[in-house]
Design a protein around this motif. Structure first.
Motif, short mmCIF file in Angstrom:
data_model
loop_
_atom_site.label_atom_id
_atom_site.label_comp_id
_atom_site.label_asym_id
_atom_site.label_seq_id
_atom_site.Cartn_x
_atom_site.Cartn_y
_atom_site.Cartn_z
N THR A 9 -9.37 3.33 2.24
CA THR A 9 -8.14 3.64 1.86
C THR A 9 -7.04 2.25 1.83
O THR A 9 -6.47 2.45 0.91
CB THR A 9 -7.37 4.75 2.96
OG1 THR A 9 -8.14 5.90 2.86
CG2 THR A 9 -5.90 4.85 2.41
N GLN B 14 -3.42 -1.77 -5.27
CA GLN B 14 -2.48 -1.06 -6.05
C GLN B 14 -0.91 -2.09 -5.47
O GLN B 14 0.07 -1.75 -5.98
CB GLN B 14 -2.20 -0.03 -5.50
CG GLN B 14 -3.36 1.23 -6.01
CD GLN B 14 -3.17 2.69 -5.70
OE1 GLN B 14 -1.98 3.12 -5.96
NE2 GLN B 14 -3.71 3.29 -5.19
N ALA B 15 -1.09 -2.99 -4.65
CA ALA B 15 -0.05 -3.87 -4.45
C ALA B 15 0.62 -4.63 -5.86
O ALA B 15 1.74 -4.95 -5.73
CB ALA B 15 -0.41 -5.05 -3.26
N ASP C 235 -7.81 0.31 -1.18
CA ASP C 235 -7.27 0.74 -2.34
C ASP C 235 -5.77 0.41 -2.22
O ASP C 235 -5.18 0.32 -3.40
CB ASP C 235 -7.47 2.59 -2.36
CG ASP C 235 -6.96 3.05 -3.57
OD1 ASP C 235 -7.26 2.75 -4.71
OD2 ASP C 235 -6.21 3.98 -3.51
N TYR C 236 -4.90 0.71 -1.26
CA TYR C 236 -3.62 0.30 -1.12
C TYR C 236 -3.38 -1.11 -1.68
O TYR C 236 -2.50 -1.56 -2.46
CB TYR C 236 -2.97 0.63 0.22
CG TYR C 236 -2.59 2.03 0.30
CD1 TYR C 236 -2.12 2.71 -0.42
CD2 TYR C 236 -2.90 2.73 1.32
CE1 TYR C 236 -1.73 4.18 -0.42
CE2 TYR C 236 -3.05 4.19 1.52
CZ TYR C 236 -1.87 4.90 0.76
OH TYR C 236 -1.56 6.05 0.82
#
Length: 381
Positions: free
Chosen positions: A61, A68-69, A64-65
């Motif tokens: 997780t 997306q930064a 994944d974050y």
């Protein structure tokens, strides 16, 4: 003259030294190519913790974050920048890791003035903006790998300053699609599914001053899809777009027009009604027979193609050859068109476009009255 750092001047004590030049490796040094190829966003579990299924899922997780930064387009551009830099290093027998300001200074000098004997694909000199973007991409990749690149180091900063001084040129701006142009462009479209969609794209993109990526990232509702970049709410007086842009979330208000033929909200309502879209991606592909709407979201490249296609069909700038007309217009022509055509206070345009400064907004205003404030007369001359 740019000097080459010696082995003693490198100071990452926890990592082995990699010379930027061949045949100068320290004892026990491994090939850096495997390190260069490692994927970024390497979020790992702390060594002090024992692994478990729950922690492994949490690591996934977090990764994944981390991905997306930055925006997908930015990630893709930075990946190309890193690939170009590491390829340049390999062709010269140099190591890309750890960062060497001297080597990067030589790299950006090569980008500005390529060697005559370089491969054909590398002989074209890059613009100053492209070189700066490449430098940003390289610095970002170093950061992802646990290194810090000092862009203020004299080997980088002075070379870049010289490149700017010698090669900097005013930015090449795309032609703005003005009010009369957008009306002529949508008039070339019919009323089948595909044309209803394209009319809504042009009018919403123009009235909202949207980037092409923002247009195609819209969903019908909040949290409809994982790759959503925003959603819409249609109200009596217009539509409110909730957009995730470069500077974070912002609201874009699009009021209803004076005519149904050119009203962006009406065009959007017509598309949603006949396409039977009440969930998911707002703008989608249609079947080859143009009778049904598919689930696949449109690519932002479609917006650029649509603008060029309708510009030609409407006869805009017909005084120029077709190739020049196509080169003049792009996705940004819609944003520039709104900024140039809307006769309102500059602050409202700045808010609509999502700009952090008025100076950036002025770059989009092709027909701005540059002498509205006459400081010469105000000073008494």
């Amino acid at each position: 003259m740019i000097s080459v750092m010696s082995q003693n001047s490198q100071k990452p004590p926890s990592k082995p030294f990699h010379s930027p030049f061949p045949n100068a490796r320290s004892e026990g040094e491994s090939d850096a190519s495997s390190e260069e190829a490692k994927p970024v966003h390497q979020i790992a579990m702390p060594e002090a913790l024992a692994g478990s299924g729950a922690l492994d899922r949490l690591v996934a997780t977090a990764r994944d974050y981390a991905r997306q930064a930055t925006a997908d387009n930015t990630n893709a551009a930075y990946a190309k920048d890193w690939a170009h830099f590491t390829s340049w290093c390999r062709r010269r027998g140099a190591n890309a890791l750890p960062p060497s300001p001297e080597l990067i200074g030589l790299y950006i000098a090569s980008c500005a003035a390529p060697e005559a004997k370089a491969p054909a694909r590398s002989t074209r000199a890059l613009s100053v903006s492209t070189i700066e973007r490449r430098l940003s991409g390289i610095a970002w990749h170093y950061q992802q790998r646990g290194f810090a690149l000092d862009r203020k180091d004299r080997h980088i900063a002075t070379v870049l300053a010289g490149i700017r001084r010698k090669h900097a040129r005013p930015p090449v701006q795309k032609e703005a699609v003005l009010a009369e142009d957008i009306i002529a462009m949508v008039a070339t479209l019919g009323f089948d599914l595909r044309d209803l969609r394209d009319r809504a794209i042009l009018l919403i993109g123009y009235a909202g001053g949207l980037r092409r990526s923002e247009i195609v990232s819209l969903d019908h509702g909040k949290d409809d899809t994982l790759d959503s970049g925003g959603w819409i709410e249609i109200q009596d007086d217009g539509a409110v777009l909730f957009l995730r842009g470069k500077t974070g979330w912002r609201e874009v208000e699009i009021g209803r027009g004076s005519s149904e033929l050119t009203c962006p909200v009406h065009a959007l309502e017509q598309w949603l009604h006949f396409a039977k879209i009440d969930f998911g991606a707002l703008f989608r592909r249609t079947s080859q027979d143009n009778r049904r709407v598919l689930d696949a979201r449109l690519s932002d490249k479609h917006v650029a193609r649509l603008i060029k296609q309708t510009v030609l069909a409407a006869g805009i700038r017909s005084d120029l050859p077709e190739a020049e007309r196509l080169a003049l217009f792009s996705g940004h022509s819609l944003r520039a068109g709104l900024a140039s055509s809307a006769d309102v206070d500059e602050r409202y345009i700045q808010k609509q476009l999502g700009h952090a400064s008025a100076e950036m907004t002025r770059r989009y205003q092709r027909r701005r009255d540059k002498f509205r404030v006459n400081l010469t007369k105000a000073a008494g001359l």
